[in-house]
Design a protein around this motif. Sequence first.
Motif, mmCIF file in Angstrom:
data_model
loop_
_atom_site.group_PDB
_atom_site.id
_atom_site.type_symbol
_atom_site.label_atom_id
_atom_site.label_comp_id
_atom_site.label_asym_id
_atom_site.label_seq_id
_atom_site.Cartn_x
_atom_site.Cartn_y
_atom_site.Cartn_z
ATOM 1 N N ARG A 108 0.811 -1.206 0.000
ATOM 2 C CA ARG A 108 0.000 0.000 0.000
ATOM 3 C C ARG A 108 0.852 1.267 0.000
ATOM 4 O O ARG A 108 0.362 2.351 -0.347
ATOM 5 C CB ARG A 108 -0.932 0.004 1.226
ATOM 6 C CG ARG A 108 -2.015 -1.057 1.179
ATOM 7 C CD ARG A 108 -2.826 -1.089 2.460
ATOM 8 N NE ARG A 108 -2.019 -1.512 3.603
ATOM 9 C CZ ARG A 108 -2.484 -1.631 4.853
ATOM 10 N NH1 ARG A 108 -3.755 -1.324 5.109
ATOM 11 N NH2 ARG A 108 -1.693 -2.042 5.826
ATOM 12 N N ILE A 109 2.125 1.141 0.405
ATOM 13 C CA ILE A 109 2.998 2.314 0.446
ATOM 14 C C ILE A 109 4.276 2.092 -0.358
ATOM 15 O O ILE A 109 5.173 2.935 -0.358
ATOM 16 C CB ILE A 109 3.360 2.665 1.910
ATOM 17 C CG1 ILE A 109 3.948 1.448 2.638
ATOM 18 C CG2 ILE A 109 2.146 3.188 2.654
ATOM 19 C CD1 ILE A 109 4.360 1.733 4.069
ATOM 20 N N ASN A 110 4.371 0.970 -1.039
ATOM 21 C CA ASN A 110 5.582 0.625 -1.784
ATOM 22 C C ASN A 110 5.822 1.548 -2.974
ATOM 23 O O ASN A 110 6.942 1.657 -3.482
ATOM 24 C CB ASN A 110 5.503 -0.830 -2.254
ATOM 25 C CG ASN A 110 6.842 -1.330 -2.734
ATOM 26 O OD1 ASN A 110 7.894 -0.947 -2.204
ATOM 27 N ND2 ASN A 110 6.826 -2.169 -3.746
ATOM 28 N N HIS A 111 4.795 2.251 -3.421
ATOM 29 C CA HIS A 111 4.941 3.143 -4.558
ATOM 30 C C HIS A 111 5.602 4.468 -4.182
ATOM 31 O O HIS A 111 6.032 5.227 -5.051
ATOM 32 C CB HIS A 111 3.564 3.442 -5.164
ATOM 33 C CG HIS A 111 2.664 4.186 -4.228
ATOM 34 N ND1 HIS A 111 1.936 3.556 -3.236
ATOM 35 C CD2 HIS A 111 2.407 5.516 -4.108
ATOM 36 C CE1 HIS A 111 1.251 4.453 -2.561
ATOM 37 N NE2 HIS A 111 1.524 5.653 -3.062
ATOM 38 N N ASN A 112 5.707 4.764 -2.877
ATOM 39 C CA ASN A 112 6.268 6.038 -2.416
ATOM 40 C C ASN A 112 7.795 5.943 -2.405
ATOM 41 O O ASN A 112 8.368 5.182 -1.625
ATOM 42 C CB ASN A 112 5.744 6.365 -1.016
ATOM 43 C CG ASN A 112 6.107 7.763 -0.566
ATOM 44 O OD1 ASN A 112 7.264 8.175 -0.669
ATOM 45 N ND2 ASN A 112 5.124 8.478 -0.033
ATOM 46 N N PRO A 113 8.511 6.708 -3.249
ATOM 47 C CA PRO A 113 9.968 6.565 -3.352
ATOM 48 C C PRO A 113 10.700 6.954 -2.065
ATOM 49 O O PRO A 113 11.694 6.328 -1.707
ATOM 50 C CB PRO A 113 10.337 7.502 -4.507
ATOM 51 C CG PRO A 113 9.209 8.474 -4.588
ATOM 52 C CD PRO A 113 7.981 7.725 -4.168
ATOM 53 N N MET A 114 10.219 7.967 -1.360
ATOM 54 C CA MET A 114 10.883 8.382 -0.117
ATOM 55 C C MET A 114 10.753 7.302 0.951
ATOM 56 O O MET A 114 11.699 7.013 1.679
ATOM 57 C CB MET A 114 10.280 9.699 0.374
ATOM 58 C CG MET A 114 10.574 10.896 -0.532
ATOM 59 S SD MET A 114 12.360 11.212 -0.651
ATOM 60 C CE MET A 114 12.739 11.636 1.034
ATOM 61 N N ILE A 115 9.603 6.688 1.009
ATOM 62 C CA ILE A 115 9.404 5.611 1.985
ATOM 63 C C ILE A 115 10.282 4.414 1.623
ATOM 64 O O ILE A 115 10.890 3.803 2.508
ATOM 65 C CB ILE A 115 7.911 5.214 2.056
ATOM 66 C CG1 ILE A 115 7.094 6.364 2.671
ATOM 67 C CG2 ILE A 115 7.736 3.937 2.872
ATOM 68 C CD1 ILE A 115 5.607 6.080 2.769
ATOM 69 N N ARG A 116 10.366 4.098 0.338
ATOM 70 C CA ARG A 116 11.236 2.990 -0.068
ATOM 71 C C ARG A 116 12.692 3.275 0.307
ATOM 72 O O ARG A 116 13.423 2.375 0.737
ATOM 73 C CB ARG A 116 11.116 2.757 -1.580
ATOM 74 C CG ARG A 116 9.816 2.118 -2.022
ATOM 75 C CD ARG A 116 9.974 1.414 -3.376
ATOM 76 N NE ARG A 116 10.562 2.298 -4.375
ATOM 77 C CZ ARG A 116 9.863 3.102 -5.167
ATOM 78 N NH1 ARG A 116 8.534 3.138 -5.059
ATOM 79 N NH2 ARG A 116 10.463 3.864 -6.068
#
Length: 251
Positions: A108-116
Motif C-alpha cells: 500500500r505504500i511501496n509506490h512512495n519513493p521516499m518511503i522505499r
Amino acid sequence: MRACTRDQLEKGKDALYSDLKACYGIHILVGTLFDKPEEEDCWFNHYTMLNTRTHKPLVNHWHLYYIELEKYLRSLEKKAEARPLNELEEWALFIGTIQDNDRPLDERINHNPMIREVYKMIETFTKDEHLREKYRVQEEFIRVQKTNEYMTEKMRQEIIRLGHEVEHFMAEQERITAENKAALLAQERERAEKERERAEKERERAEKERERAEKEAFKKNSILQLRRKGFSDADIISTLGVSDEDIRNLD
C-alpha cells in the motif's frame, strides 16, 4: 517557540514582526493524546494561536501539529479498502507499523519513493551487526529509563495516595476526638445540671426545715409566755390555736 521567532529579528527599529518566518512543532505520537470519544477519528490535529472570542488567528508564526499513530491505524482499519488516501497517511502507516526486513514493504505504500529509500536505510542498518548492537543497547537504555520513570511516577502517585489516606485518617481521628470531647462536655453539663438541681432541692429542704423549726420555736415561746402570764392550757389552746399535743410536748 518564542525564541525561534524572536531570534530571527535583527536589533533595530526597522525590525518588523511581519518579517518573521513561521515556526512549526511536529509531534508524532505512538499513543493517543486526545482520547475523547468524539475525537476518535481525528488523528491529525493542527493548533495555532487564536482569539478566544472570534477564533481568528493572531499571527501566522506559531503552529503545532499532532499525529496520533495508534488512532490513525484504528481509523484505517475502519475504511473499506484500508488504504491510505494521501502521502501523510502513507507515512503514518509506515511509521506506525513495525517494519520487518524479512518481509517486503507493505504494497500500500511501496509506490512512495521516499518511503522505499527510508526502508532500504533501515534494512542496511539492521544488517550491520555493530549498528544493531548499538541500537539494541540504546533501546535497552530507553526501556530502562522509561521503566524507572514509570516506577518513579507510580511511587509518587502511591506516596500521594498514602498521604491522602493519612490525611483522611488524621481528619477522622480529629472528628472522633471532637465528637468524644463534645460528648464528655454534654455529660459534664448534664452532671452539673443534676448536681445543681440536687443542691437546689437540698437548699429548699433545708429552708423548709428552718422554717418549721422557727415555727416550732415561736409556738413554744408563745405557749411559755402565756403560761407565765397565768393563762390556762385551755385558754392557750383557744388563743394560739394550738393542739393538746403541743401543750403536752412542753411538759
